[in-house]
Design an enzyme around this catalytic site. Sequence first.
Site, mmCIF file in Angstrom:
data_model
loop_
_atom_site.group_PDB
_atom_site.id
_atom_site.type_symbol
_atom_site.label_atom_id
_atom_site.label_comp_id
_atom_site.label_asym_id
_atom_site.label_seq_id
_atom_site.Cartn_x
_atom_site.Cartn_y
_atom_site.Cartn_z
ATOM 1 N N ASP A 10 0.852 -1.190 0.000
ATOM 2 C CA ASP A 10 0.000 0.000 0.000
ATOM 3 C C ASP A 10 0.892 1.245 0.000
ATOM 4 O O ASP A 10 1.677 1.449 0.932
ATOM 5 C CB ASP A 10 -0.870 -0.051 1.258
ATOM 6 C CG ASP A 10 -1.818 1.125 1.361
ATOM 7 O OD1 ASP A 10 -1.725 2.074 0.550
ATOM 8 O OD2 ASP A 10 -2.657 1.095 2.279
ATOM 9 N N ILE A 11 0.752 2.070 -1.010
ATOM 10 C CA ILE A 11 1.640 3.231 -1.136
ATOM 11 C C ILE A 11 1.449 4.221 0.019
ATOM 12 O O ILE A 11 2.376 4.936 0.387
ATOM 13 C CB ILE A 11 1.468 3.916 -2.516
ATOM 14 C CG1 ILE A 11 2.729 4.709 -2.874
ATOM 15 C CG2 ILE A 11 0.217 4.768 -2.571
ATOM 16 C CD1 ILE A 11 2.821 5.110 -4.325
ATOM 17 N N GLY A 32 -9.573 4.430 -6.435
ATOM 18 C CA GLY A 32 -8.248 3.820 -6.592
ATOM 19 C C GLY A 32 -7.231 4.335 -5.592
ATOM 20 O O GLY A 32 -7.548 4.617 -4.429
ATOM 21 N N VAL A 33 -6.010 4.488 -6.065
ATOM 22 C CA VAL A 33 -4.932 4.918 -5.171
ATOM 23 C C VAL A 33 -5.176 6.356 -4.703
ATOM 24 O O VAL A 33 -4.840 6.715 -3.559
ATOM 25 C CB VAL A 33 -3.556 4.722 -5.861
ATOM 26 C CG1 VAL A 33 -3.327 5.671 -7.005
ATOM 27 C CG2 VAL A 33 -2.427 4.827 -4.858
ATOM 28 N N ASP A 34 -5.795 7.169 -5.530
ATOM 29 C CA ASP A 34 -6.128 8.556 -5.167
ATOM 30 C C ASP A 34 -7.058 8.572 -3.943
ATOM 31 O O ASP A 34 -6.817 9.313 -2.975
ATOM 32 C CB ASP A 34 -6.790 9.217 -6.383
ATOM 33 C CG ASP A 34 -7.058 10.700 -6.208
ATOM 34 O OD1 ASP A 34 -6.325 11.353 -5.459
ATOM 35 O OD2 ASP A 34 -8.002 11.202 -6.850
ATOM 36 N N SER A 117 -2.167 5.326 -14.206
ATOM 37 C CA SER A 117 -3.078 5.107 -15.361
ATOM 38 C C SER A 117 -3.524 3.658 -15.580
ATOM 39 O O SER A 117 -4.335 3.409 -16.475
ATOM 40 C CB SER A 117 -2.471 5.624 -16.688
ATOM 41 O OG SER A 117 -2.582 7.020 -16.780
ATOM 42 N N THR A 118 -2.991 2.703 -14.801
ATOM 43 C CA THR A 118 -3.275 1.290 -15.128
ATOM 44 C C THR A 118 -4.505 0.723 -14.436
ATOM 45 O O THR A 118 -4.815 -0.457 -14.595
ATOM 46 C CB THR A 118 -2.074 0.386 -14.784
ATOM 47 O OG1 THR A 118 -1.893 0.385 -13.362
ATOM 48 C CG2 THR A 118 -0.816 0.847 -15.471
HETATM 49 N N1 AR6 Z 1 -1.233 1.497 -3.176
HETATM 50 C C1 AR6 Z 1 -0.594 1.236 -4.348
HETATM 51 N N2 AR6 Z 1 -1.250 1.045 -5.511
HETATM 52 C C2 AR6 Z 1 -2.596 1.118 -5.482
HETATM 53 C C3 AR6 Z 1 -3.338 1.403 -4.300
HETATM 54 C C4 AR6 Z 1 -2.590 1.600 -3.104
HETATM 55 N N3 AR6 Z 1 -3.186 1.873 -1.947
HETATM 56 N N4 AR6 Z 1 -4.668 1.409 -4.626
HETATM 57 C C5 AR6 Z 1 -4.763 1.133 -5.944
HETATM 58 N N5 AR6 Z 1 -3.512 0.948 -6.464
HETATM 59 P P1 AR6 Z 1 -5.939 3.884 -10.223
HETATM 60 P P2 AR6 Z 1 -5.532 5.527 -12.647
HETATM 61 C C6 AR6 Z 1 -3.112 0.644 -7.851
HETATM 62 O O1 AR6 Z 1 -7.258 3.432 -10.715
HETATM 63 O O2 AR6 Z 1 -5.736 4.355 -13.529
HETATM 64 C C7 AR6 Z 1 -9.061 7.977 -9.569
HETATM 65 O O3 AR6 Z 1 -10.454 8.092 -9.477
HETATM 66 C C8 AR6 Z 1 -4.130 0.032 -8.789
HETATM 67 O O4 AR6 Z 1 -4.208 -1.369 -8.561
HETATM 68 O O5 AR6 Z 1 -5.794 4.283 -8.808
HETATM 69 O O6 AR6 Z 1 -4.377 6.462 -12.924
HETATM 70 C C9 AR6 Z 1 -8.373 9.310 -9.841
HETATM 71 O O7 AR6 Z 1 -9.011 10.368 -9.178
HETATM 72 C C10 AR6 Z 1 -3.515 0.354 -10.155
HETATM 73 O O8 AR6 Z 1 -2.513 -0.608 -10.479
HETATM 74 O O9 AR6 Z 1 -5.367 5.144 -11.084
HETATM 75 C C11 AR6 Z 1 -8.504 9.424 -11.328
HETATM 76 O O10 AR6 Z 1 -9.779 9.918 -11.680
HETATM 77 C C12 AR6 Z 1 -2.821 1.694 -9.907
HETATM 78 O O11 AR6 Z 1 -2.797 1.870 -8.484
HETATM 79 C C13 AR6 Z 1 -8.356 7.995 -11.804
HETATM 80 O O12 AR6 Z 1 -8.730 7.174 -10.705
HETATM 81 C C14 AR6 Z 1 -3.488 2.888 -10.544
HETATM 82 O O13 AR6 Z 1 -4.910 2.717 -10.549
HETATM 83 C C15 AR6 Z 1 -6.933 7.656 -12.138
HETATM 84 O O14 AR6 Z 1 -6.877 6.357 -12.681
#
Ligand code: AR6
Length: 166
Positions: A10-11, A32-34, A117-118
Site C-alpha cells: 500500500d503506497i 483507486g490509489v487517489d 493510469s493502469t
Molecule cells: N497502493 C498502491 N497502488 C494502489 C493502491 C494503493 N493503496 N490502490 C490502488 N492501487 P488507479 P488511474 C493501484 O485506478 O488508472 C481515480 O479516481 C491500482 O491497482 O488508482 O491512474 C483518480 O481520481 C492500479 O494498479 O489510477 C482518477 O480519476 C494503480 O494503483 C483515476 O482514478 C493505478 O490505478 C486515475 O486512474
Amino acid sequence: MDRIRVVEGDITRQTVDAIVNAANAALKAGGGVDGAIHRAAGPDLQRELDGIGGCPTGDCRLSRGYNLPAPHIIHCVGPVWHGGGSDEERLLESCYRSALALARRHGIRTLAFPAISTGIYGFPKQRAAEIAVAVVRDELAIDDAIEEVRFVVFDAETAGIYRALV
Ligand code: AR6
C-alpha cells in the site's frame, strides 16, 4: 547500490520523502490509489488541492502529506487509455519525467510511484511498466541527487511485471 526497488503493498504506508498519486486533472479526490491517499492524508489535502485548482494531463503538482508518513505528495495526472492513438504513451512518460523533475527541484531524494493510469484509466499494465522503468532508469542515470525510486504495486500480477523489468 540499487536505486530502483519494487515493493508489493500500500503506497500510503511508505516512508519516503514523497509518494506519487495517480490523480485526475481537476485534482478532486477519486477512487483507486487517489481515494486511498485522500483517506489516509485527511481532509486538509483536498483543501490544499482546491487552492492549486487543477493540473494538465502528463504533468504533476506538489502538496504536503498531512497524516501520511511521507511529508510530500506529487499528484500526477496520467492519460486515459483510448486505444493508444491519442498520445497516451508520451503523456505517461511525461508524468514520470515531470515527477522526477519536481522532486529534484524540491530536494526530494526518495519517492514511491504507483502504476499510474493502469487502473480506472485503463492503460495496459505491461506497456505502462516498461515506460515507467525506462524513464526512471534514464533520469537516474543523469541525476545522483535522487537516492531511491520505489515502484509500489498493489497486486501480484503487476509486481511480476515490474520484477521482470527492474
Ligand atoms: N497502493 C498502491 N497502488 C494502489 C493502491 C494503493 N493503496 N490502490 C490502488 N492501487 P488507479 P488511474 C493501484 O485506478 O488508472 C481515480 O479516481 C491500482 O491497482 O488508482 O491512474 C483518480 O481520481 C492500479 O494498479 O489510477 C482518477 O480519476 C494503480 O494503483 C483515476 O482514478 C493505478 O490505478 C486515475 O486512474
